[in-house]
Design a protein around this motif. Sequence first.
Motif, PDB file in Angstrom:
ATOM      1  N   SER A  77       0.836  -1.203   0.000  1.00  0.00           N
ATOM      2  CA  SER A  77       0.000   0.000   0.000  1.00  0.00           C
ATOM      3  C   SER A  77       0.870   1.252   0.000  1.00  0.00           C
ATOM      4  O   SER A  77       1.898   1.300   0.689  1.00  0.00           O
ATOM      5  N   PRO A  78       0.434   2.314  -0.747  1.00  0.00           N
ATOM      6  CA  PRO A  78       1.148   3.585  -0.718  1.00  0.00           C
ATOM      7  C   PRO A  78       0.697   4.496   0.414  1.00  0.00           C
ATOM      8  O   PRO A  78       1.134   5.640   0.503  1.00  0.00           O
ATOM      9  N   GLY A  79      -0.206   4.019   1.282  1.00  0.00           N
ATOM     10  CA  GLY A  79      -0.685   4.840   2.392  1.00  0.00           C
ATOM     11  C   GLY A  79      -2.073   5.386   2.113  1.00  0.00           C
ATOM     12  O   GLY A  79      -2.822   4.854   1.298  1.00  0.00           O
ATOM     13  N   GLY A  80      -2.419   6.470   2.810  1.00  0.00           N
ATOM     14  CA  GLY A  80      -3.748   7.048   2.650  1.00  0.00           C
ATOM     15  C   GLY A  80      -4.108   7.931   3.814  1.00  0.00           C
ATOM     16  O   GLY A  80      -3.315   8.773   4.244  1.00  0.00           O
ATOM     17  N   ASP A  81      -5.291   7.745   4.373  1.00  0.00           N
ATOM     18  CA  ASP A  81      -5.821   8.625   5.410  1.00  0.00           C
ATOM     19  C   ASP A  81      -5.153   8.347   6.756  1.00  0.00           C
ATOM     20  O   ASP A  81      -5.076   7.206   7.216  1.00  0.00           O
ATOM     21  N   VAL A  82      -4.681   9.416   7.414  1.00  0.00           N
ATOM     22  CA  VAL A  82      -3.969   9.279   8.690  1.00  0.00           C
ATOM     23  C   VAL A  82      -4.885   8.703   9.769  1.00  0.00           C
ATOM     24  O   VAL A  82      -4.506   7.787  10.509  1.00  0.00           O
ATOM     25  N   PHE A  83      -6.112   9.236   9.882  1.00  0.00           N
ATOM     26  CA  PHE A  83      -6.987   8.811  10.959  1.00  0.00           C
ATOM     27  C   PHE A  83      -7.345   7.332  10.830  1.00  0.00           C
ATOM     28  O   PHE A  83      -7.315   6.584  11.808  1.00  0.00           O
ATOM     29  N   ASP A  84      -7.703   6.892   9.615  1.00  0.00           N
ATOM     30  CA  ASP A  84      -8.010   5.474   9.425  1.00  0.00           C
ATOM     31  C   ASP A  84      -6.786   4.616   9.704  1.00  0.00           C
ATOM     32  O   ASP A  84      -6.889   3.531  10.292  1.00  0.00           O
ATOM     33  N   GLY A  85      -5.597   5.080   9.280  1.00  0.00           N
ATOM     34  CA  GLY A  85      -4.377   4.303   9.508  1.00  0.00           C
ATOM     35  C   GLY A  85      -4.062   4.138  10.979  1.00  0.00           C
ATOM     36  O   GLY A  85      -3.712   3.039  11.439  1.00  0.00           O
ATOM     37  N   ILE A  86      -4.163   5.213  11.758  1.00  0.00           N
ATOM     38  CA  ILE A  86      -3.912   5.118  13.195  1.00  0.00           C
ATOM     39  C   ILE A  86      -4.944   4.213  13.857  1.00  0.00           C
ATOM     40  O   ILE A  86      -4.618   3.404  14.749  1.00  0.00           O
ATOM     41  N   ALA A  87      -6.210   4.327  13.429  1.00  0.00           N
ATOM     42  CA  ALA A  87      -7.254   3.481  14.011  1.00  0.00           C
ATOM     43  C   ALA A  87      -6.978   2.003  13.735  1.00  0.00           C
ATOM     44  O   ALA A  87      -7.104   1.154  14.627  1.00  0.00           O
ATOM     45  N   ILE A  88      -6.581   1.677  12.501  1.00  0.00           N
ATOM     46  CA  ILE A  88      -6.286   0.283  12.154  1.00  0.00           C
ATOM     47  C   ILE A  88      -5.082  -0.218  12.955  1.00  0.00           C
ATOM     48  O   ILE A  88      -5.065  -1.356  13.427  1.00  0.00           O
ATOM     49  N   HIS A  89      -4.051   0.629  13.099  1.00  0.00           N
ATOM     50  CA  HIS A  89      -2.887   0.263  13.907  1.00  0.00           C
ATOM     51  C   HIS A  89      -3.314  -0.124  15.322  1.00  0.00           C
ATOM     52  O   HIS A  89      -2.901  -1.172  15.854  1.00  0.00           O
ATOM     53  N   ASN A  90      -4.154   0.698  15.937  1.00  0.00           N
ATOM     54  CA  ASN A  90      -4.577   0.426  17.313  1.00  0.00           C
ATOM     55  C   ASN A  90      -5.505  -0.775  17.397  1.00  0.00           C
ATOM     56  O   ASN A  90      -5.468  -1.529  18.382  1.00  0.00           O
ATOM     57  N   LEU A  91      -6.349  -0.972  16.382  1.00  0.00           N
ATOM     58  CA  LEU A  91      -7.220  -2.151  16.384  1.00  0.00           C
ATOM     59  C   LEU A  91      -6.407  -3.436  16.346  1.00  0.00           C
ATOM     60  O   LEU A  91      -6.707  -4.408  17.063  1.00  0.00           O
ATOM     61  N   ALA A 150       4.200   2.311   2.534  1.00  0.00           N
ATOM     62  CA  ALA A 150       4.594   3.714   2.495  1.00  0.00           C
ATOM     63  C   ALA A 150       3.626   4.552   3.307  1.00  0.00           C
ATOM     64  O   ALA A 150       2.465   4.196   3.483  1.00  0.00           O
ATOM     65  N   SER A 151       4.162   5.672   3.819  1.00  0.00           N
ATOM     66  CA  SER A 151       3.320   6.650   4.487  1.00  0.00           C
ATOM     67  C   SER A 151       2.603   5.995   5.673  1.00  0.00           C
ATOM     68  O   SER A 151       3.219   5.321   6.490  1.00  0.00           O
ATOM     69  N   ILE A 152       1.280   6.168   5.782  1.00  0.00           N
ATOM     70  CA  ILE A 152       0.561   5.631   6.940  1.00  0.00           C
ATOM     71  C   ILE A 152       0.512   4.111   6.909  1.00  0.00           C
ATOM     72  O   ILE A 152       0.284   3.473   7.943  1.00  0.00           O
ATOM     73  N   ALA A 153       0.758   3.482   5.751  1.00  0.00           N
ATOM     74  CA  ALA A 153       0.820   2.022   5.696  1.00  0.00           C
ATOM     75  C   ALA A 153       2.006   1.497   6.501  1.00  0.00           C
ATOM     76  O   ALA A 153       1.962   0.386   7.031  1.00  0.00           O
ATOM     77  N   SER A 154       3.083   2.299   6.620  1.00  0.00           N
ATOM     78  CA  SER A 154       4.216   1.873   7.448  1.00  0.00           C
ATOM     79  C   SER A 154       3.831   1.845   8.918  1.00  0.00           C
ATOM     80  O   SER A 154       4.352   1.040   9.690  1.00  0.00           O
ATOM     81  N   VAL A 155       2.928   2.738   9.337  1.00  0.00           N
ATOM     82  CA  VAL A 155       2.452   2.742  10.726  1.00  0.00           C
ATOM     83  C   VAL A 155       1.606   1.507  10.987  1.00  0.00           C
ATOM     84  O   VAL A 155       1.713   0.877  12.048  1.00  0.00           O
ATOM     85  N   ILE A 156       0.761   1.135  10.035  1.00  0.00           N
ATOM     86  CA  ILE A 156      -0.024  -0.100  10.186  1.00  0.00           C
ATOM     87  C   ILE A 156       0.904  -1.305  10.270  1.00  0.00           C
ATOM     88  O   ILE A 156       0.676  -2.225  11.063  1.00  0.00           O
ATOM     89  N   ALA A 157       1.982  -1.305   9.477  1.00  0.00           N
ATOM     90  CA  ALA A 157       2.913  -2.439   9.498  1.00  0.00           C
ATOM     91  C   ALA A 157       3.516  -2.624  10.889  1.00  0.00           C
ATOM     92  O   ALA A 157       3.732  -3.755  11.335  1.00  0.00           O
ATOM     93  N   LEU A 158       3.772  -1.523  11.580  1.00  0.00           N
ATOM     94  CA  LEU A 158       4.415  -1.612  12.891  1.00  0.00           C
ATOM     95  C   LEU A 158       3.458  -2.046  13.989  1.00  0.00           C
ATOM     96  O   LEU A 158       3.850  -2.147  15.153  1.00  0.00           O
ATOM     97  N   ALA A 159       2.195  -2.330  13.629  1.00  0.00           N
ATOM     98  CA  ALA A 159       1.264  -2.880  14.609  1.00  0.00           C
ATOM     99  C   ALA A 159       1.536  -4.354  14.866  1.00  0.00           C
ATOM    100  O   ALA A 159       1.003  -4.925  15.821  1.00  0.00           O
ATOM    101  N   GLY A 160       2.347  -4.988  14.039  1.00  0.00           N
ATOM    102  CA  GLY A 160       2.594  -6.411  14.182  1.00  0.00           C
ATOM    103  C   GLY A 160       3.494  -6.739  15.367  1.00  0.00           C
ATOM    104  O   GLY A 160       4.383  -5.970  15.728  1.00  0.00           O
ATOM    105  N   ASP A 161       3.243  -7.899  15.946  1.00  0.00           N
ATOM    106  CA  ASP A 161       4.160  -8.398  16.971  1.00  0.00           C
ATOM    107  C   ASP A 161       5.495  -8.764  16.344  1.00  0.00           C
ATOM    108  O   ASP A 161       6.530  -8.732  17.021  1.00  0.00           O
ATOM    109  N   ARG A 162       5.464  -9.092  15.059  1.00  0.00           N
ATOM    110  CA  ARG A 162       6.675  -9.349  14.300  1.00  0.00           C
ATOM    111  C   ARG A 162       6.466  -8.802  12.891  1.00  0.00           C
ATOM    112  O   ARG A 162       5.421  -9.016  12.283  1.00  0.00           O
ATOM    113  N   VAL A 163       7.478  -8.078  12.393  1.00  0.00           N
ATOM    114  CA  VAL A 163       7.377  -7.440  11.085  1.00  0.00           C
ATOM    115  C   VAL A 163       8.415  -8.072  10.166  1.00  0.00           C
ATOM    116  O   VAL A 163       9.616  -8.051  10.467  1.00  0.00           O
TER     117      VAL A 163
END
Length: 408
Positions: free
Chosen positions: A60-74, A91-104
């Motif tokens: 993913s190239p990313g997208g909306d910050v609010f949705d990305g942070i919400a998905i990360h926390n979920l 990329a972008s907010i998709a990298s934040v979602i990636a870091l939600a993993g226990d292992r990346v």
Amino acid sequence: MKHRPPWPPRAGDWYRITNLADVAEVVIYDEIGWWGTTAEAFMNELREITASQITLRINSPGGDVFDGIAIHNLLRSHTAHVTVHVDGLAASIASVIALAGDRVVMEPHSQLMIHDASGFCYGQAADMREMADMLDRHSDNIAGVYAEKTGGTVADWRERMRGEQWFSAEEAVAAGLADEVGQRRDDGDTGDEPVTNSSTWDLAARFRYPGRAAAPAPVLATLTPPAEPAAGPTESDQEEDSMSTLSEGLRERLGLSADAELDDTALLDALDEALAERADDTPAEPAPAPAPEPVAARLPEGMVVIDQAALDELRTQAAQGVAARDQQRAEARDRALDNAIAAGKFPPSRRDHYAAAWDADPDGTRQLLDSLAEGLVPLADLGTPGREDTLSGNADFDRLFSTPGKDA
């Protein structure tokens, strides 16, 4: 990381969730949240997962910050163990979602990109400043996710984000953003070539660089290790230096030559002799202590002494003066706004807007009001209720709403 989409949405989801018995699969293979599917829908489907493990695959190239942070926390709050695989691009907010993993896991040739949040704003200078402050808050929040994963600081990661940094799979692991590079099927594959994205994303239009191959090398070190302290003198060396300094000081005060060969005993004998001679001398009359210098004489030039009561009175008068000045400014503002409304320069409903602008920039707002033409807002009644010619026969109505050059 965009704040709001600048173009109409398209149909279709940007993720897929498959709930299996043991391992559930979540696939995010498009922009985040821009196209009509919200984080709320993602949450409702994620709640249905009963598996103990989740495999999250990202391209993913990313997208909306609010949705990305919400998905990360979920994902972080889900009871399942989450393993993230960056298949192509995070990329972008998709990298934040990636870091939600226990292992990346960065798959071979994959890439990860970080940058400051961006957004769109239309309005005056105050609106732009508010937007800039909000983007800084979002970027600090995102930098906190990177710092939490790597052990760095928010300030360090904000500095990297401002420059937009692209990481290859190996570089992401070296920077601490990922835990491992996935195994390649071909042992002879060196991994030098970046992944080819088969989607229609125009990365060059979205970001400063179109990918890792065109971007400068990222900063990999998260923390600078402290420098090793220089080797200092040992305790015995310090003791020897102290005794040498003491011996030299005694020779100097006793008037003995530095070249004189005296052992410690002879040096102590010379000291005893000097002390005995001094004891026989009559002590001189101590000089009288100088009179204390007045406080005023010790003040820096331009400063005076003032008692507390006078100081309190001056502070009270200053506060009253500030209040009077603020009242005068408010009255001048209200007069100017009333005159502008009376002259038909803007409608009364915009008074609060111009009052706020005046408080922020009195001179600029005054110049703006002076530049507005009078009569922009009709002040006369447009017709009289109950008359047949209220609309069609009213000259003001004809002037405002008739078509130029057309007979009535």
